[in-house]
Design a protein around this motif. Structure first.
Motif, PDB file in Angstrom:
ATOM      1  N   UNK A 124       0.861  -1.176   0.000  1.00  0.00           N
ATOM      2  CA  UNK A 124       0.000   0.000   0.000  1.00  0.00           C
ATOM      3  C   UNK A 124       0.896   1.223   0.000  1.00  0.00           C
ATOM      4  N   UNK A 125       0.303   2.395  -0.179  1.00  0.00           N
ATOM      5  CA  UNK A 125       1.111   3.598  -0.135  1.00  0.00           C
ATOM      6  C   UNK A 125       0.303   4.846  -0.401  1.00  0.00           C
ATOM      7  N   UNK A 126       0.888   5.967  -0.012  1.00  0.00           N
ATOM      8  CA  UNK A 126       0.274   7.280  -0.210  1.00  0.00           C
ATOM      9  C   UNK A 126       1.056   8.055  -1.261  1.00  0.00           C
ATOM     10  N   UNK A 127       0.346   8.644  -2.215  1.00  0.00           N
ATOM     11  CA  UNK A 127       0.946   9.515  -3.229  1.00  0.00           C
ATOM     12  C   UNK A 127       2.059   8.779  -3.978  1.00  0.00           C
ATOM     13  N   UNK A 128       3.310   9.282  -3.900  1.00  0.00           N
ATOM     14  CA  UNK A 128       4.428   8.587  -4.538  1.00  0.00           C
ATOM     15  C   UNK A 128       4.498   7.136  -4.085  1.00  0.00           C
ATOM     16  N   UNK A 129       4.278   6.902  -2.795  1.00  0.00           N
ATOM     17  CA  UNK A 129       4.312   5.545  -2.258  1.00  0.00           C
ATOM     18  C   UNK A 129       3.229   4.661  -2.836  1.00  0.00           C
ATOM     19  N   UNK A 130       2.089   5.259  -3.198  1.00  0.00           N
ATOM     20  CA  UNK A 130       1.032   4.492  -3.848  1.00  0.00           C
ATOM     21  C   UNK A 130       1.443   4.045  -5.232  1.00  0.00           C
ATOM     22  N   UNK A 131       2.035   4.973  -6.004  1.00  0.00           N
ATOM     23  CA  UNK A 131       2.523   4.596  -7.325  1.00  0.00           C
ATOM     24  C   UNK A 131       3.605   3.538  -7.246  1.00  0.00           C
ATOM     25  N   UNK A 132       4.482   3.656  -6.245  1.00  0.00           N
ATOM     26  CA  UNK A 132       5.549   2.665  -6.076  1.00  0.00           C
ATOM     27  C   UNK A 132       5.000   1.320  -5.631  1.00  0.00           C
TER      28      UNK A 132
END
Length: 274
Positions: free
Chosen positions: A120-128
């Motif tokens: 899972x991730x938020x923003x950049x972390x979501x794309x990654x």
């Protein structure tokens, strides 16, 4: 259905039944934090990617929440600079899963099932997180919060992901507008997928506490946004990684100021492992 969804939201937005332990992944060579239930064998595990310039501590409440519901949650603290490598951060998310599955956690009373891994991730972390799932067939489900495009492209990587995906967007996001970020990811997704918008959320609404980036990025910490994210991700990962369907009504209905985008939603967010 509405009453069932509201009941599931009220239950899963609260702390779960497990006591929570904290750990520092730097002890095994990867900066970051890990939260686990106090005990449990064959647990699911989720690696969480932070947003651009954000420290993992801004998601500690979410990590603790997942752990309280029996999910090991780890957030690497790498790639925090202005010129973060998306490719390397996706690799770090996969390494965090390796740590969860391969390193002794707690006092030895905690183990992770390698067939119950998610990202899972938020923003950049979501794309990654999308990049990580496209490259690692151990990963069984993916959830993103205000996901943003990456280099290499998360849009292109999404077409290689066949596991369930939940993409939660912020209706007032000026940095990663849903129509040009999460929507293309959901459209390209090659498995069951749901795109959901939290209408009043801003880009940083999913983060906790104060941080200097609020001076240069859009939005600020929003308790209601975080509460909804905790409930949705808990319901999703319990369903897809643990075969626990108590949050099913929440995943199939509009609730608490969030709406499902029917155009970009298809399939059922279930798990192949039951």
């Amino acid at each position: 259905m509405a009453s069932s969804a509201k009941k599931a939201f009220e239950e899963l937005s609260r702390r779960g039944p497990h006591d929570v332990l904290h750990g520092d992944m730097a002890l095994v060579g990867l900066p970051g934090v890990v939260c686990t239930p106090r005990s449990g064998l064959g647990l699911p595990a989720v690696a969480f990617g932070h947003g651009w310039l954000q420290p993992p501590r801004r998601y500690l409440g979410l990590l603790r929440h997942l752990a309280s519901w029996g999910i090991v949650a780890a957030a690497p603290g790498t790639q925090r600079g202005a010129f973060a490598s998306h490719r390397l951060f996706a690799t770090d998310l996969r390494t965090a899963l390796d740590v969860c599955a391969g390193v002794r956690l707690g006092d030895g009373g905690i183990s992770v099932d390698t067939e119950r891994l998610g990202v899972a991730g938020h923003a950049m972390g979501g794309g990654c997180a999308v990049l990580a799932a496209a490259a690692d067939d151990r990963i069984r489900s993916v959830a993103t919060l205000a996901a943003s495009e990456t280099m290499p492209s998360a849009f292109e990587a999404a077409n290689q992901v066949r596991v369930p995906g939940l993409h939660v967007t912020a209706g007032r996001d000026l940095l990663a507008p849903p129509v040009s970020n999460a929507a293309p990811i959901a459209h390209a997704w090659n498995g069951p997928v749901q795109l959901r918008t939290v209408k009043k959320a801003s880009h940083l609404g999913f983060t906790e506490g104060r941080h200097w980036t609020e001076l240069v990025l859009h939005g600020k910490s929003e308790w209601a946004t975080q509460r909804l994210a905790k409930a949705l991700l808990t319901a999703f990962f319990l369903r897809t990684l643990a075969g626990d369907d108590r949050g099913e009504p929440l995943l199939t209905a509009d609730v608490a100021g969030s709406t499902i985008d029917r155009e970009h939603t298809r399939g059922t967010l279930a798990t192949a492992r039951s």
